[in-house]
Design a protein around this motif. Structure first.
Motif, PDB file in Angstrom:
ATOM      1  N   HIS A 104       0.846  -1.196   0.000  1.00  6.03           N
ATOM      2  CA  HIS A 104       0.000   0.000   0.000  1.00  6.03           C
ATOM      3  C   HIS A 104       0.879   1.243   0.000  1.00  6.03           C
ATOM      4  N   ILE A 105       0.585   2.182  -0.891  1.00  9.05           N
ATOM      5  CA  ILE A 105       1.280   3.465  -0.942  1.00  9.05           C
ATOM      6  C   ILE A 105       0.308   4.549  -0.508  1.00  9.05           C
ATOM      7  N   SER A 106       0.623   5.256   0.556  1.00  6.91           N
ATOM      8  CA  SER A 106      -0.266   6.286   1.095  1.00  6.91           C
ATOM      9  C   SER A 106      -0.307   7.497   0.171  1.00  6.91           C
ATOM     10  N   GLU A 107      -1.353   8.313   0.322  1.00  9.47           N
ATOM     11  CA  GLU A 107      -1.472   9.536  -0.483  1.00  9.47           C
ATOM     12  C   GLU A 107      -0.320  10.486  -0.180  1.00  9.47           C
ATOM     13  N   ASP A 108       0.079  10.550   1.085  1.00  5.72           N
ATOM     14  CA  ASP A 108       1.201  11.412   1.446  1.00  5.72           C
ATOM     15  C   ASP A 108       2.471  10.968   0.738  1.00  5.72           C
ATOM     16  N   ALA A 109       2.701   9.651   0.680  1.00  3.38           N
ATOM     17  CA  ALA A 109       3.892   9.132   0.015  1.00  3.38           C
ATOM     18  C   ALA A 109       3.838   9.418  -1.484  1.00  3.38           C
ATOM     19  N   LYS A 110       2.679   9.251  -2.092  1.00  2.00           N
ATOM     20  CA  LYS A 110       2.526   9.542  -3.520  1.00  2.00           C
ATOM     21  C   LYS A 110       2.834  11.006  -3.808  1.00  2.00           C
ATOM     22  N   ASN A 111       2.274  11.899  -2.993  1.00  4.72           N
ATOM     23  CA  ASN A 111       2.480  13.331  -3.202  1.00  4.72           C
ATOM     24  C   ASN A 111       3.943  13.716  -3.014  1.00  4.72           C
ATOM     25  N   LEU A 186      20.279  12.278  -5.871  1.00  7.58           N
ATOM     26  CA  LEU A 186      20.151  11.660  -4.557  1.00  7.58           C
ATOM     27  C   LEU A 186      18.687  11.654  -4.154  1.00  7.58           C
ATOM     28  N   SER A 187      18.177  10.480  -3.825  1.00  6.53           N
ATOM     29  CA  SER A 187      16.777  10.365  -3.407  1.00  6.53           C
ATOM     30  C   SER A 187      16.549  11.157  -2.126  1.00  6.53           C
ATOM     31  N   PRO A 188      15.337  11.656  -1.935  1.00  9.81           N
ATOM     32  CA  PRO A 188      15.021  12.239  -0.631  1.00  9.81           C
ATOM     33  C   PRO A 188      15.013  11.147   0.426  1.00  9.81           C
ATOM     34  N   GLU A 189      15.225  11.535   1.664  1.00  9.09           N
ATOM     35  CA  GLU A 189      15.146  10.560   2.743  1.00  9.09           C
ATOM     36  C   GLU A 189      13.722  10.036   2.828  1.00  9.09           C
ATOM     37  N   THR A 190      13.554   8.728   2.820  1.00  9.17           N
ATOM     38  CA  THR A 190      12.209   8.139   2.865  1.00  9.17           C
ATOM     39  C   THR A 190      11.848   7.823   4.307  1.00  9.17           C
ATOM     40  N   GLN A 191      10.694   8.319   4.740  1.00 18.81           N
ATOM     41  CA  GLN A 191      10.286   8.198   6.133  1.00 18.81           C
ATOM     42  C   GLN A 191       9.642   6.855   6.466  1.00 18.81           C
ATOM     43  N   SER A 192       9.277   6.104   5.443  1.00 16.56           N
ATOM     44  CA  SER A 192       8.595   4.829   5.663  1.00 16.56           C
ATOM     45  C   SER A 192       8.772   3.950   4.439  1.00 16.56           C
ATOM     46  N   VAL A 193       8.380   2.690   4.558  1.00 18.53           N
ATOM     47  CA  VAL A 193       8.404   1.782   3.410  1.00 18.53           C
ATOM     48  C   VAL A 193       7.480   2.307   2.316  1.00 18.53           C
ATOM     49  N   SER A 194       6.363   2.898   2.718  1.00 17.94           N
ATOM     50  CA  SER A 194       5.414   3.465   1.760  1.00 17.94           C
ATOM     51  C   SER A 194       6.062   4.582   0.941  1.00 17.94           C
ATOM     52  N   LEU A 196       9.314   4.946   0.346  1.00 18.82           N
ATOM     53  CA  LEU A 196      10.275   4.320  -0.549  1.00 18.82           C
ATOM     54  C   LEU A 196       9.575   3.680  -1.738  1.00 18.82           C
ATOM     55  N   ALA A 197       8.457   3.031  -1.485  1.00 21.84           N
ATOM     56  CA  ALA A 197       7.691   2.399  -2.561  1.00 21.84           C
ATOM     57  C   ALA A 197       7.237   3.424  -3.587  1.00 21.84           C
ATOM     58  N   ALA A 198       6.808   4.589  -3.124  1.00 20.31           N
ATOM     59  CA  ALA A 198       6.348   5.633  -4.042  1.00 20.31           C
ATOM     60  C   ALA A 198       7.487   6.121  -4.929  1.00 20.31           C
ATOM     61  N   ILE A 199       8.684   6.264  -4.355  1.00 22.23           N
ATOM     62  CA  ILE A 199       9.850   6.688  -5.142  1.00 22.23           C
ATOM     63  C   ILE A 199      10.173   5.652  -6.210  1.00 22.23           C
ATOM     64  N   ILE A 200      10.242   4.382  -5.804  1.00 24.91           N
ATOM     65  CA  ILE A 200      10.587   3.322  -6.748  1.00 24.91           C
ATOM     66  C   ILE A 200       9.516   3.167  -7.817  1.00 24.91           C
ATOM     67  N   ASP A 201       8.263   3.383  -7.442  1.00 24.64           N
ATOM     68  CA  ASP A 201       7.149   3.283  -8.395  1.00 24.64           C
ATOM     69  C   ASP A 201       7.255   4.328  -9.494  1.00 24.64           C
ATOM     70  N   HIS A 202       7.969   5.420  -9.237  1.00 23.51           N
ATOM     71  CA  HIS A 202       8.139   6.491 -10.223  1.00 23.51           C
ATOM     72  C   HIS A 202       9.316   6.224 -11.160  1.00 23.51           C
ATOM     73  N   CYS A 203       9.946   5.053 -11.063  1.00 21.04           N
ATOM     74  CA  CYS A 203      11.100   4.708 -11.899  1.00 21.04           C
ATOM     75  C   CYS A 203      10.741   3.568 -12.843  1.00 21.04           C
ATOM     76  N   SER A 204      11.450   3.500 -13.960  1.00 18.09           N
ATOM     77  CA  SER A 204      11.163   2.470 -14.964  1.00 18.09           C
ATOM     78  C   SER A 204      11.963   1.197 -14.756  1.00 18.09           C
ATOM     79  N   LEU A 205      13.056   1.285 -13.980  1.00 14.23           N
ATOM     80  CA  LEU A 205      13.911   0.124 -13.765  1.00 14.23           C
ATOM     81  C   LEU A 205      14.576   0.278 -12.400  1.00 14.23           C
TER      82      LEU A 205
END
Length: 286
Positions: A104-111, A186-194, A196-205
């Motif tokens: 699950h990716i939260s709305e906050d993580a998506k934004n 450099l990725s922003p610091e990810t506060q949760s697994v959610s 991190l998931a949102a960041i990775i979801d925005h990548c193609s590989l």
């Protein structure tokens, strides 16, 4: 809700008193069901039993035969971790309708991810994510190899490379970004697994060794290139046909830190470059 028992590797860092308090807390909650997915952990089995849950499912333990009300025998031979977990769920007659991992990716993580990508003019179609860290140094590919691979991809395909990092890995990530130069972020610091998931979801590989973030990429459906040193692909490869595994050519008789280091060192930059370029062309339909 997450209730943590602090660990360092295989060692539990909580005092006996704190472990007893944890068990008391679990019993006060009067749980109906405990599912233990640790397939070789006497401590986890005992905690499941002492939680007081009426229904307890897990792998059959030799020393603690009666800790579970529902159990399955340990599979023989190599067997993917996902199937190990699903077998335990089947033991309590749950119907399995989805095999692939889900997160699950939260709305906050998506934004947060969208804002970062917009601010840095990054687009999913042109961004590769690399996670260079690992649980310990012997299980990580050398940082200079990540940097060399990323520079080749940037020069040849004009991609953007995003470097993610976990706890205590910021300096490693910065070193690689600096080593790559233009085109690296450099990725922003990810506060949760959610997050991190949102960041990775925005990548193609996504590229890494066998790590927790690799499993996060698996769950969001981002194609993975996984570098496996000592890990056996049958057990630990990313799950699904869209992913690619590069296994070390070194066959290990043992799994000391030195053996694991040597296994990963046997994976050359050139071998990873060939696979990465081929997979990138497939994804982008070049």
């Amino acid at each position: 809700e997450y209730i943590f028992l602090k660990k360092s590797g295989r060692r539990v860092d909580e005092s006996v008193v704190n472990q007893i308090k944890l068990i008391g807390d679990l019993r006060r909650r009067k749980f109906d069901l405990a599912i233990n997915l640790k397939w070789k952990s006497e401590r986890a089995s005992l905690i499941s039993y002492m939680s007081g849950a009426k229904v307890r499912a897990g792998y059959k333990e030799e020393k603690f035969f009666n800790v579970f009300t529902h159990y399955v025998d340990h599979p023989k031979g190599r067997y993917h971790e996902i199937y190990r977990n699903l077998d335990i769920l089947k033991a309590i007659d749950l119907k399995i309708t989805r095999v692939n991992p889900l997160i699950h990716i939260s709305e906050d993580a998506k934004n947060s991810a969208e804002n970062f990508f917009t601010a840095n003019n990054l687009e999913k179609d042109n961004t590769i994510c690399i996670h260079p860290g690992a649980s310990k140094a012997s299980r990580a590919w050398l940082p200079e190899r990540y940097a060399e691979l990323a520079k080749r991809m940037i020069d040849d395909y004009r991609v953007k490379v995003l470097i993610t990092y976990g706890s205590n890995e910021l300096e490693l990530a910065k070193w690689i970004v600096d080593g790559i130069g233009d085109g690296a972020y450099l990725s922003p610091e990810t506060q949760s697994v959610s997050h991190l998931a949102a960041i990775i979801d925005h990548c193609s590989l996504f590229l890494s060794v066998c790590t927790g973030p690799m499993n996060v990429a698996n769950a969001v459906g981002t194609p993975i290139i996984a570098l496996l040193g000592s890990s056996d692909p049958v057990d630990w490869a990313p799950f699904g046909k869209i992913h690619t595994t590069i296994k070390s050519p070194l066959k290990l008789a043992a799994y000391t830190d030195e053996d694991e280091r040597e296994a990963l060192d046997q994976i050359s930059v050139e071998s990873v470059r060939i696979v990465t370029e081929k997979r990138w062309r497939e994804i982008r339909n070049f």
